[in-house]
Design a protein around this motif. Structure first.
Motif, PDB file in Angstrom:
ATOM      1  N   GLU A 147       1.751   2.989  -3.166  1.00  0.00           N
ATOM      2  CA  GLU A 147       0.721   3.710  -3.913  1.00  0.00           C
ATOM      3  C   GLU A 147       0.550   5.146  -3.420  1.00  0.00           C
ATOM      4  OE1 GLU A 147      -0.514   2.402  -6.505  1.00  0.00           O
ATOM      5  OE2 GLU A 147       0.154   0.334  -6.192  1.00  0.00           O
ATOM      6  N   LEU A 182      -5.624   2.184  -0.002  1.00  0.00           N
ATOM      7  CA  LEU A 182      -6.646   1.466   0.757  1.00  0.00           C
ATOM      8  C   LEU A 182      -7.187   0.285  -0.041  1.00  0.00           C
ATOM      9  CD1 LEU A 182      -8.370   1.300   3.299  1.00  0.00           C
ATOM     10  CD2 LEU A 182      -9.983   2.893   2.226  1.00  0.00           C
ATOM     11  N   GLU A 183      -7.326   0.478  -1.330  1.00  0.00           N
ATOM     12  CA  GLU A 183      -7.778  -0.605  -2.208  1.00  0.00           C
ATOM     13  C   GLU A 183      -6.793  -1.768  -2.195  1.00  0.00           C
ATOM     14  OE1 GLU A 183      -8.260  -1.166  -7.014  1.00  0.00           O
ATOM     15  OE2 GLU A 183      -8.916   0.733  -6.131  1.00  0.00           O
ATOM     16  N   VAL A 184      -5.503  -1.440  -2.193  1.00  0.00           N
ATOM     17  CA  VAL A 184      -4.462  -2.475  -2.152  1.00  0.00           C
ATOM     18  C   VAL A 184      -4.506  -3.234  -0.826  1.00  0.00           C
ATOM     19  CG1 VAL A 184      -1.963  -2.845  -2.059  1.00  0.00           C
ATOM     20  CG2 VAL A 184      -2.937  -1.336  -3.794  1.00  0.00           C
ATOM     21  N   PRO A 239     -11.959  -6.955   4.912  1.00  0.00           N
ATOM     22  CA  PRO A 239     -11.614  -5.552   5.172  1.00  0.00           C
ATOM     23  C   PRO A 239     -12.058  -5.070   6.548  1.00  0.00           C
ATOM     24  CG  PRO A 239     -12.399  -5.790   2.930  1.00  0.00           C
ATOM     25  CD  PRO A 239     -12.618  -7.118   3.598  1.00  0.00           C
ATOM     26  N   SER A 269      -6.597   6.540  -1.665  1.00  0.00           N
ATOM     27  CA  SER A 269      -7.692   5.669  -2.117  1.00  0.00           C
ATOM     28  C   SER A 269      -7.145   4.396  -2.744  1.00  0.00           C
ATOM     29  CB  SER A 269      -8.580   6.416  -3.122  1.00  0.00           C
ATOM     30  OG  SER A 269      -9.194   7.526  -2.517  1.00  0.00           O
ATOM     31  N   LYS A 270      -6.120   4.548  -3.573  1.00  0.00           N
ATOM     32  CA  LYS A 270      -5.501   3.388  -4.200  1.00  0.00           C
ATOM     33  C   LYS A 270      -4.805   2.519  -3.160  1.00  0.00           C
ATOM     34  CE  LYS A 270      -4.022   0.791  -7.576  1.00  0.00           C
ATOM     35  NZ  LYS A 270      -4.949  -0.111  -8.294  1.00  0.00           N
ATOM     36  N   ALA A 276       0.816  -1.218   0.000  1.00  0.00           N
ATOM     37  CA  ALA A 276       0.000   0.000   0.000  1.00  0.00           C
ATOM     38  C   ALA A 276       0.845   1.262   0.000  1.00  0.00           C
ATOM     39  CB  ALA A 276      -0.931  -0.007   1.210  1.00  0.00           C
ATOM     40  N   ASN A 333      -7.104  -3.735   1.170  1.00  0.00           N
ATOM     41  CA  ASN A 333      -8.273  -4.618   1.171  1.00  0.00           C
ATOM     42  C   ASN A 333      -8.046  -5.845   0.293  1.00  0.00           C
ATOM     43  OD1 ASN A 333      -9.662  -2.894   2.881  1.00  0.00           O
ATOM     44  ND2 ASN A 333     -10.659  -1.784   1.214  1.00  0.00           N
ATOM     45  N   ASP A 334      -7.388  -5.639  -0.836  1.00  0.00           N
ATOM     46  CA  ASP A 334      -7.109  -6.749  -1.744  1.00  0.00           C
ATOM     47  C   ASP A 334      -6.193  -7.772  -1.082  1.00  0.00           C
ATOM     48  OD1 ASP A 334      -7.151  -8.030  -4.404  1.00  0.00           O
ATOM     49  OD2 ASP A 334      -5.041  -7.463  -4.461  1.00  0.00           O
TER      50      ASP A 334
END
Length: 354
Positions: A58, A66-68, A80, A63-64, A55, A70-71
């Motif tokens: 990024e 946080l997406e990483v 999550p 936002s990106k 993360a 969660n993934d």
């Protein structure tokens, strides 16, 4: 003999044995469940460690990032909702708190449901490091950087955290030669543009975790030693090898990094096809040895915890040679750092700070 007394005594023994057996089984169940909790906690810790490292790369795009996160937690068997993510005000650090209730398997018969476990991870982004600014860099504070042989050409600056010794003949360093200790020249026809003894110490960076996470995410990941022989290898995505790497007669294309946990050995390979290619060969814990003649490499040879040895003749590296110790043997060796494509190295590093 009193038969009733014996039967009574036997009955008491069975009761005592049953109570003891229940206690033993209960304790065994608790031990097993405690072990499962420890395993679950370590799994959660590994998940948020990897998530934090991925993360932070990024940032500043939160936002990106946080997406990483969660993934990564989903791929590792969590949700999550099991993690809480925060970012520093300057968007250079990500912190993750993981909380998960691990249900007991056997201790439920004793009325125990499970235990909540909590882990923390934090990662910081930053520059890769000053060491990559040098064409030659030796990070050892106890072993001198020694250049042996003849007809060696170094185009760019060099640095050693110990002393610098030039032996042999017909050697040329166009840039500055920095040494924390002394700069000594032995032999004939040795030209150094600027000798700089008593230079300050320069830290050796380690960006292996950044490469490992990238390889795990989108590249190639080998769990054992690997050999490349007589073929074209595309390195447009990071490659991770958990073991040793042997290269025999292979051609490399692309802009990427090959991270190896052990040793890297090159045997007589023409290692690039055009000046557009740039490969970083990174040995995390081992050494790098380049054997043979007529070897060309466009990129970076990197061994922060081991030695880099160049044996043979007619070897050219268009890039960087950076290691804990450097050994140059043979003749007609060229290391040219002018206009080096650094595509094989990540633009920034990441490190765990928890």
């Amino acid at each position: 003999m009193n038969i009733k007394f014996l039967k009574s005594k036997k009955g008491v023994s069975i009761v005592i044995f049953s109570i003891a057996l229940t206690a033993v089984l209960g304790m065994s169940a608790i031990v097993v469940d405690i072990g499962n909790v420890a395993i679950g906690r370590q799994k959660l810790q590994n998940a948020i460690d990897s998530a934090a490292l991925a993360a932070v790369q990024e940032l500043p795009n939160q936002s990106k990032a946080l997406e990483v996160v969660n993934d990564y937690v989903v791929k590792n068997g969590f949700t999550p909702s099991d993690v809480k993510v925060t970012f520093s005000e300057d968007s250079t650090e990500v912190s993750i708190e993981g909380t998960k209730k691990i249900n007991y398997l056997f201790a439920r018969i004793l009325g125990l449901e499970g235990k909540s476990t909590k882990c923390n991870a934090a990662a910081l982004s930053g520059n890769i490091g000053q060491a990559l600014d040098y064409v030659l860099f030796s990070g050892s504070t106890t072993t001198n950087l020694i250049i042996n042989g003849s007809q060696m050409y170094v185009n760019g600056n060099s640095h050693t955290n110990a002393g610098f010794i030039a032996n042999g003949s017909k050697q040329k360093i166009t840039g500055a030669c920095e040494a924390v200790k002394s700069v000594v020249v032995n032999g004939s026809q040795i030209e150094i543009n600027n000798r700089m003894p008593n230079s300050p110490y320069v830290e050796m960076p380690d960006f292996s975790e950044t490469i490992r996470v990238q390889a795990e995410k989108s590249g190639k990941y080998y769990n054992s030693s690997k050999e490349f022989s007589g073929s074209y290898v595309n390195v447009n995505e990071p490659i991770y090898v958990d073991g040793d790497l042997t290269v025999n007669g292979s051609h490399f294309r692309g802009e990427g990094c090959i991270l190896v946990t052990g040793n890297i050995t090159f045997n007589g390979s023409n290692l690039y096809d055009s000046t557009k290619d740039s490969i970083c060969f990174y040995s995390k814990n081992g050494k790098i040895t380049i054997n043979g003649s007529n070897i060309n490499l466009n990129g970076i040879v990197y061994a922060p915890n081991g030695s880099i040895t160049m044996n043979g003749s007619n070897q050219t590296i268009m890039g960087r040679v950076i290691g804990k110790t450097l050994v140059f043997n043979g003749s007609n060796l060229t290391v040219d750092g002018a206009d080096t494509n650094m595509g094989g190295v990540p633009s920034k590093g990441a490190q765990l700070i928890h």
